[in-house]
Motif scaffolding. Structure first.
Motif, PDB file in Angstrom:
ATOM      1  N   THR A 124      44.720  35.317  33.849  1.00 15.05           N
ATOM      2  CA  THR A 124      44.486  35.937  32.556  1.00 15.05           C
ATOM      3  C   THR A 124      44.722  37.434  32.652  1.00 15.05           C
ATOM      4  OG1 THR A 124      42.804  36.344  30.844  1.00 15.05           O
ATOM      5  CG2 THR A 124      42.037  36.169  33.111  1.00 15.05           C
ATOM      6  N   SER A 125      44.974  38.067  31.515  1.00 16.64           N
ATOM      7  CA  SER A 125      45.220  39.509  31.510  1.00 16.64           C
ATOM      8  C   SER A 125      43.954  40.307  31.229  1.00 16.64           C
ATOM      9  CB  SER A 125      46.292  39.864  30.469  1.00 16.64           C
ATOM     10  OG  SER A 125      45.856  39.491  29.174  1.00 16.64           O
ATOM     11  N   THR A 126      42.823  39.616  31.059  1.00 10.24           N
ATOM     12  CA  THR A 126      41.557  40.304  30.790  1.00 10.24           C
ATOM     13  C   THR A 126      40.473  39.751  31.712  1.00 10.24           C
ATOM     14  OG1 THR A 126      42.152  40.577  28.470  1.00 10.24           O
ATOM     15  CG2 THR A 126      39.856  40.933  29.042  1.00 10.24           C
ATOM     16  N   ILE A 127      39.718  40.645  32.319  1.00 15.85           N
ATOM     17  CA  ILE A 127      38.596  40.258  33.182  1.00 15.85           C
ATOM     18  C   ILE A 127      37.320  40.841  32.597  1.00 15.85           C
ATOM     19  CG2 ILE A 127      37.650  40.292  35.515  1.00 15.85           C
ATOM     20  CD1 ILE A 127      40.415  41.042  36.516  1.00 15.85           C
ATOM     21  N   ALA A 128      36.267  40.059  32.582  1.00 15.62           N
ATOM     22  CA  ALA A 128      34.960  40.535  32.115  1.00 15.62           C
ATOM     23  C   ALA A 128      33.937  40.356  33.224  1.00 15.62           C
ATOM     24  CB  ALA A 128      34.527  39.779  30.862  1.00 15.62           C
ATOM     25  N   PHE A 129      33.110  41.367  33.402  1.00 17.46           N
ATOM     26  CA  PHE A 129      32.005  41.279  34.360  1.00 17.46           C
ATOM     27  C   PHE A 129      30.829  42.018  33.738  1.00 17.46           C
ATOM     28  CE2 PHE A 129      29.529  42.344  38.170  1.00 17.46           C
ATOM     29  CZ  PHE A 129      29.525  41.111  38.813  1.00 17.46           C
ATOM     30  N   GLY A 130      29.787  41.268  33.388  1.00 18.74           N
ATOM     31  CA  GLY A 130      28.683  41.883  32.645  1.00 18.74           C
ATOM     32  C   GLY A 130      29.208  42.419  31.320  1.00 18.74           C
ATOM     33  N   ARG A 200      28.346  56.017  36.612  1.00 22.51           N
ATOM     34  CA  ARG A 200      29.002  55.598  35.368  1.00 22.51           C
ATOM     35  C   ARG A 200      28.619  54.169  34.979  1.00 22.51           C
ATOM     36  NH1 ARG A 200      33.255  59.141  34.070  1.00 22.51           N
ATOM     37  NH2 ARG A 200      33.957  60.481  35.793  1.00 22.51           N
ATOM     38  N   LEU A 201      28.438  53.311  35.985  1.00 22.83           N
ATOM     39  CA  LEU A 201      28.173  51.904  35.712  1.00 22.83           C
ATOM     40  C   LEU A 201      26.695  51.600  35.497  1.00 22.83           C
ATOM     41  CD1 LEU A 201      30.559  50.249  38.332  1.00 22.83           C
ATOM     42  CD2 LEU A 201      30.971  50.591  35.895  1.00 22.83           C
ATOM     43  N   GLY A 202      25.823  52.496  35.947  1.00 26.25           N
ATOM     44  CA  GLY A 202      24.386  52.269  35.817  1.00 26.25           C
ATOM     45  C   GLY A 202      23.951  51.894  34.407  1.00 26.25           C
ATOM     46  N   PRO A 203      24.375  52.656  33.377  1.00 24.29           N
ATOM     47  CA  PRO A 203      23.964  52.321  32.002  1.00 24.29           C
ATOM     48  C   PRO A 203      24.482  50.959  31.532  1.00 24.29           C
ATOM     49  CG  PRO A 203      24.734  54.584  32.129  1.00 24.29           C
ATOM     50  CD  PRO A 203      25.074  53.946  33.438  1.00 24.29           C
ATOM     51  N   LEU A 204      25.463  50.396  32.207  1.00 28.97           N
ATOM     52  CA  LEU A 204      26.009  49.089  31.839  1.00 28.97           C
ATOM     53  C   LEU A 204      25.324  47.953  32.593  1.00 28.97           C
ATOM     54  CD1 LEU A 204      29.843  49.943  31.895  1.00 28.97           C
ATOM     55  CD2 LEU A 204      28.216  50.156  30.006  1.00 28.97           C
ATOM     56  N   GLY A 205      24.342  48.297  33.433  1.00 28.52           N
ATOM     57  CA  GLY A 205      23.652  47.281  34.212  1.00 28.52           C
ATOM     58  C   GLY A 205      24.437  46.795  35.405  1.00 28.52           C
ATOM     59  N   LEU A 206      25.406  47.605  35.829  1.00 28.60           N
ATOM     60  CA  LEU A 206      26.232  47.244  36.984  1.00 28.60           C
ATOM     61  C   LEU A 206      26.123  48.309  38.063  1.00 28.60           C
ATOM     62  CD1 LEU A 206      29.493  46.128  35.117  1.00 28.60           C
ATOM     63  CD2 LEU A 206      27.633  44.664  35.932  1.00 28.60           C
ATOM     64  N   THR A 207      26.514  47.943  39.274  1.00 25.84           N
ATOM     65  CA  THR A 207      26.509  48.908  40.357  1.00 25.84           C
ATOM     66  C   THR A 207      27.557  48.514  41.405  1.00 25.84           C
ATOM     67  OG1 THR A 207      25.094  50.099  41.942  1.00 25.84           O
ATOM     68  CG2 THR A 207      24.789  47.712  41.777  1.00 25.84           C
ATOM     69  N   VAL A 208      27.826  49.421  42.307  1.00 23.94           N
ATOM     70  CA  VAL A 208      28.678  49.136  43.459  1.00 23.94           C
ATOM     71  C   VAL A 208      27.772  49.106  44.678  1.00 23.94           C
ATOM     72  CG1 VAL A 208      30.633  49.864  44.864  1.00 23.94           C
ATOM     73  CG2 VAL A 208      30.657  50.275  42.395  1.00 23.94           C
ATOM     74  N   LYS A 209      27.678  47.953  45.317  1.00 24.11           N
ATOM     75  CA  LYS A 209      26.810  47.796  46.474  1.00 24.11           C
ATOM     76  C   LYS A 209      27.612  47.944  47.765  1.00 24.11           C
ATOM     77  CE  LYS A 209      23.250  44.989  44.272  1.00 24.11           C
ATOM     78  NZ  LYS A 209      22.495  43.697  44.299  1.00 24.11           N
ATOM     79  N   THR A 210      26.913  48.377  48.798  1.00 25.22           N
ATOM     80  CA  THR A 210      27.533  48.573  50.106  1.00 25.22           C
ATOM     81  C   THR A 210      27.252  47.385  51.014  1.00 25.22           C
ATOM     82  OG1 THR A 210      27.263  50.972  49.932  1.00 25.22           O
ATOM     83  CG2 THR A 210      27.645  50.069  52.130  1.00 25.22           C
ATOM     84  N   ALA A 211      28.295  46.816  51.583  1.00 20.03           N
ATOM     85  CA  ALA A 211      28.137  45.838  52.658  1.00 20.03           C
ATOM     86  C   ALA A 211      28.268  46.632  53.950  1.00 20.03           C
ATOM     87  CB  ALA A 211      29.201  44.755  52.562  1.00 20.03           C
ATOM     88  N   ARG A 212      27.157  46.925  54.567  1.00 19.14           N
ATOM     89  CA  ARG A 212      27.120  47.880  55.669  1.00 19.14           C
ATOM     90  C   ARG A 212      28.130  47.544  56.766  1.00 19.14           C
ATOM     91  NH1 ARG A 212      23.503  51.648  56.479  1.00 19.14           N
ATOM     92  NH2 ARG A 212      22.085  50.687  54.963  1.00 19.14           N
ATOM     93  N   GLY A 213      28.929  48.554  57.080  1.00 18.46           N
ATOM     94  CA  GLY A 213      29.915  48.403  58.138  1.00 18.46           C
ATOM     95  C   GLY A 213      31.159  47.630  57.731  1.00 18.46           C
ATOM     96  N   ARG A 220      25.691  43.174  39.715  1.00 18.28           N
ATOM     97  CA  ARG A 220      24.767  43.577  38.678  1.00 18.28           C
ATOM     98  C   ARG A 220      23.639  44.375  39.283  1.00 18.28           C
ATOM     99  NH1 ARG A 220      27.224  39.028  37.197  1.00 18.28           N
ATOM    100  NH2 ARG A 220      27.759  38.732  34.996  1.00 18.28           N
ATOM    101  N   ALA A 221      23.228  45.424  38.577  1.00 18.26           N
ATOM    102  CA  ALA A 221      22.155  46.280  39.091  1.00 18.26           C
ATOM    103  C   ALA A 221      20.834  45.544  39.024  1.00 18.26           C
ATOM    104  CB  ALA A 221      22.093  47.557  38.264  1.00 18.26           C
TER     105      ALA A 221
END
Length: 223
Positions: A124-130, A200-213, A220-221
C-alpha cells in the motif's frame, strides 16, 4: 532510503541525483561498470538504478555479478537499449524494472517509489501507526489530516522506523539508509535525531524506543 545511480551521461546523472536527493533519498553516483560492481557489492543499497552502456563493464554484467553474490537490492535498468530481447534478458538476469530512455520524469519517480515500496515489503502507499499517517507517494507525514513537517534527516529516520513499525532497526541500517559515501552520520548524531523525534511524537502518543546495543524502534508511548 539509499540509492546507487549508475549513469555515464554526466548531465543526466547530475540531474537525476539532484531530483532524488531533493525528494530525500541518500544517493551515490558512479559513471562506469567496474565502479558500480565494486560499490554495489561493498555497500548496502535499497535500489540500484543501472544504465547498460557503461565504460569498463556492461550494466548487464554488473547485474549478473550482483545476483550471483545474492545481492537483494532492487534494480531498475535505465537505458536506451529497448529491443524486446534486451528487456527480456535484463529481467531474466534479475532486474526488477526496465525503463527505456527517453523517459518521463513523473513515470521515473513513480517507478522508484514502487520499487522501494516493494523492497520494504509494502503493498500500500499509505502506512498508519497510532495517530500518525505516512504517505509513501508524497513521502509526507500527517496526523488527524494535518501535515507533520520535519527536517530532512528526521523525516528520513521516521520514514525508516515507520516502514518497520514495531521492529528494531539496527543503527548500522539507519546509517546505511540515511547517508551516502559523501555524508558522515555519527552515533551521537543519530541519538540527537531520535531525541528530537521523541519530542515531536510525544503528543501523538508515540515514541522511539532504544533496543540497547542494537538500534531503535517505533512504539506507542507508555500511558
Amino acid at each position: 532510503m539509499r540509492i546507487l545511480l549508475v549513469e555515464d551521461n554526466l548531465s543526466l546523472a547530475e540531474g537525476l541525483a539532484a531530483l532524488l536527493r531533493q525528494t530525500g533519498y541518500a544517493v551515490d553516483v558512479v559513471h562506469d561498470g567496474a565502479s558500480a560492481e565494486a560499490l554495489a557489492l561493498a555497500e548496502s543499497f535499497d535500489l540500484v538504478i543501472l544504465d547498460l552502456n557503461l565504460p569498463q563493464m556492461d550494466g548487464l554484467d554488473v547485474l549478473r555479478a550482483m545476483r550471483a553474490r545474492r545481492n537483494g537490492a532492487a534494480v531498475m535498468i535505465l537505458t536506451a537499449r529497448g529491443a524486446p530481447e534486451e528487456r527480456v534478458r535484463g529481467l531474466d538476469l534479475g532486474a526488477d524494472d526496465y525503463l527505456i530512455k527517453p523517459f518521463d520524469i513523473g513515470e521515473f519517480e513513480a517507478r522508484v517509489r514502487s520499487l522501494l515500496r516493494r523492497q520494504a515489503g509494502l503493498k500500500t502507499s499509505t502506512i498508519a501507526f497510532g495517530d500518525l499517517d505516512f504517505d509513501l507517494t508524497a513521502r509526507s507525514f500527517s496526523t488527524g489530516g494535518a501535515p507533520l513537517d520535519l527536517p530532512a534527516r528526521e523525516r528520513g529516520l521516521l520514514e525508516l522506523l515507520m516502514m518497520r513499525a514495531g521492529k528494531v532497526v539496527p543503527r548500522e541500517a539507519i546509517v546505511q539508509s540515511l547517508t551516502s559515501l559523501e555524508d558522515d552520520l555519527s552515533a551521537n548524531a543519530i541519538e540527537q535525531y531520535v531525541s528530537r523525534l521523541r519530542k515531536r511524537l510525544g503528543p501523538l502518543g508515540l515514541t522511539v524506543k532504544t533496543a540497547r546495543g542494537i538500534g531503535y524502534f517505533l512504539d506507542r508511548a507508555a500511558p
